[in-house]
Scaffold this active site. Structure first.
Site, PDB file in Angstrom:
ATOM      1  N   ASP A 158      -9.082   6.629  -2.883  1.00  0.00           N
ATOM      2  CA  ASP A 158      -7.973   6.837  -3.946  1.00  0.00           C
ATOM      3  C   ASP A 158      -8.185   7.739  -5.036  1.00  0.00           C
ATOM      4  O   ASP A 158      -9.370   7.995  -5.425  1.00  0.00           O
ATOM      5  CB  ASP A 158      -6.967   5.733  -3.924  1.00  0.00           C
ATOM      6  CG  ASP A 158      -7.638   4.733  -4.934  1.00  0.00           C
ATOM      7  OD1 ASP A 158      -8.926   4.651  -5.139  1.00  0.00           O
ATOM      8  OD2 ASP A 158      -6.871   3.984  -5.620  1.00  0.00           O
ATOM      9  N   TYR A 169      -6.468   6.767   3.719  1.00  0.00           N
ATOM     10  CA  TYR A 169      -6.521   5.645   2.669  1.00  0.00           C
ATOM     11  C   TYR A 169      -5.789   4.685   3.120  1.00  0.00           C
ATOM     12  O   TYR A 169      -6.382   3.332   3.028  1.00  0.00           O
ATOM     13  CB  TYR A 169      -6.208   6.273   1.190  1.00  0.00           C
ATOM     14  CG  TYR A 169      -5.795   4.914   0.657  1.00  0.00           C
ATOM     15  CD1 TYR A 169      -6.724   4.414  -0.253  1.00  0.00           C
ATOM     16  CD2 TYR A 169      -4.506   4.519   0.422  1.00  0.00           C
ATOM     17  CE1 TYR A 169      -6.501   3.374  -1.034  1.00  0.00           C
ATOM     18  CE2 TYR A 169      -4.161   3.489  -0.265  1.00  0.00           C
ATOM     19  CZ  TYR A 169      -5.246   2.490  -1.097  1.00  0.00           C
ATOM     20  OH  TYR A 169      -5.125   1.610  -1.527  1.00  0.00           O
ATOM     21  N   GLU A 189       0.859  -1.083  -0.041  1.00  0.00           N
ATOM     22  CA  GLU A 189      -0.019  -0.115   0.104  1.00  0.00           C
ATOM     23  C   GLU A 189       0.892   1.429   0.109  1.00  0.00           C
ATOM     24  O   GLU A 189       0.598   2.309  -0.697  1.00  0.00           O
ATOM     25  CB  GLU A 189      -1.091  -0.072   1.174  1.00  0.00           C
ATOM     26  CG  GLU A 189      -2.081  -0.987   1.047  1.00  0.00           C
ATOM     27  CD  GLU A 189      -3.018  -0.771  -0.108  1.00  0.00           C
ATOM     28  OE1 GLU A 189      -3.056   0.336  -0.692  1.00  0.00           O
ATOM     29  OE2 GLU A 189      -3.596  -1.790  -0.653  1.00  0.00           O
TER      30      GLU A 189
END
Length: 352
Positions: free
Chosen positions: A137, A119, A36
């Site tokens: 996102d 996020y 991520e």
DNA sequence: GACGCGTGGCC
DNA sequence: TGGCCAAGCGT
């Protein structure tokens, strides 16, 4: 349109179309977290080789915590936004040294770590623990803006709040990680920025943007401010077949090594600027010789033209000030250090 | 809220 | 060549 129908259609599509990405083969928090962070503002195809290489060298959070920063930045070299690597490193040390190796137990706890925002926390918690946390996102902004025909700029604070509320209302309790990834996967492959493939879209019946014929023009964004262009100089100082490199302070390209130099000020000649920069930043005095190369480079917020000059050391004493360290290296050794792209461009002009 | 923060691909 | 954009975060 019901959110149940959207969830069903999206999850079914994802079941058939999910790419086999390495970070989807495990729910190991370390692997998901690493993916991520690497994926922040960075394409999947760009991340893949970095991800594999990183895990070979630093397979666990303990290995990352024990690594030195140079190793970490060397593994990150070329990915950009280098603060991500330094934050990852700091966070790993916090997990190992302050939390006894215990992983954050929720999105809220993940948020406490440096480099983990709303996020990333939602993505990790939904994927690794099934926490029904939402993600927004760039993909999700685009998909939702088209699906719900949102034509206010998506970088507007009010619009962003609305997008988060929408995403939170959509994420199912049952398979939040898959749903979040499905939304992003749809954005990346079907609901693309240009030429969206609406013919293949599982949400087509529900899409207000497509029905109105404006899908491709969404999402709207605010106008960006123009990017300035700056003239810079750099020095090739040679001593006994070795080149002088300086390590950059936190900020732009923080922790990476470069041929020392700096910006050219108004009303200053490039050689004057270079001589001044080397005194200010490293405490050394030089005679500036011939120009060896000039390269252009575009950062996210700045464009530069960097001129490289051969310099002869005439005095002073090497005392890093702006730079946090200095080293003399042979050409062959340059590859061992984390170097920014622009420095690699300059290095190509050196005699082999 | 507006910036600062990289790089590579696409048109 | 230049602008736009990409699984954002921190200040």
């Amino acid at each position: 349109m019901s959110s149940g129908r959207i969830q069903q259609a999206l999850l079914a599509w994802y079941g058939d179309n999910a790419r086999d990405l390495p970070w989807r083969r495990s729910r190991d928090p370390y692997r998901v977290w690493l993916s991520e962070v690497m994926l922040q503002q960075t394409r999947v195809e760009t991340v893949l080789p970095y991800y594999e290489r990183w895990l070979e060298r630093l397979p666990t959070v303990a290995a990352l915590a024990a690594a030195d920063e140079e190793t970490v930045l060397r593994l990150w070299q070329g990915l950009g936004y280098y603060r991500r690597a330094r934050n990852l490193h700091r966070a790993a040390r916090a997990i190992v040294e302050e939390r006894g190796g215990r992983w954050p137990a929720s999105a809220a706890e993940w948020r406490q770590l440096p480099g983990v925002g709303r996020y990333t926390a939602g993505a990790i918690a939904s994927i690794t623990r099934g926490e029904p946390a939402a993600v927004v996102d760039g993909n999700v902004k685009r998909v939702l803006a088209r699906l719900f025909l949102i034509d206010e700029p998506v970088d507007d604070a009010a619009t962003l709040r609305r997008l988060w509320l929408l995403a939170e209302s959509l994420v199912p309790a049952a398979a939040p990680g898959d749903f979040n990834q499905a939304l992003m996967e749809l954005g990346a492959r079907i609901c693309r920025p240009r030429r969206p493939r609406c013919d293949l879209c599982p949400l087509r019946p529900d899409c207000r943007g497509r029905r109105a014929g404006v899908a491709e023009s969404l999402p709207r964004r605010r106008r960006r401010r123009p990017i300035p262009h700056r003239q810079e100089v750099a020095a090739l100082v040679v001593r006994g077949g070795r080149y002088l490199l300086g390590r950059r302070p936190p900020g732009l390209l923080g922790g990476l090594w470069e041929f020392p130099g700096g910006p050219v000020a108004e009303g200053e000649s490039p050689p004057q600027a270079l001589a001044r920069a080397l005194v200010e930043r490293l405490g050394i005095e030089v005679d500036v010789g011939p120009r060896l190369a000039a390269v252009d480079h575009a950062y996210s917020h700045l464009k530069v033209t960097v001129a490289l000059y051969r310099c002869r050391l005439t005095g002073g004493e090497l005392r890093p000030a702006y730079h946090t360290a200095a080293r003399w290296l042979r050409r062959r050794q340059l590859g061992d250090l984390p170097l920014p792209r622009v420095t690699r461009k300059l290095a190509r002009h050196l005699a082999a």
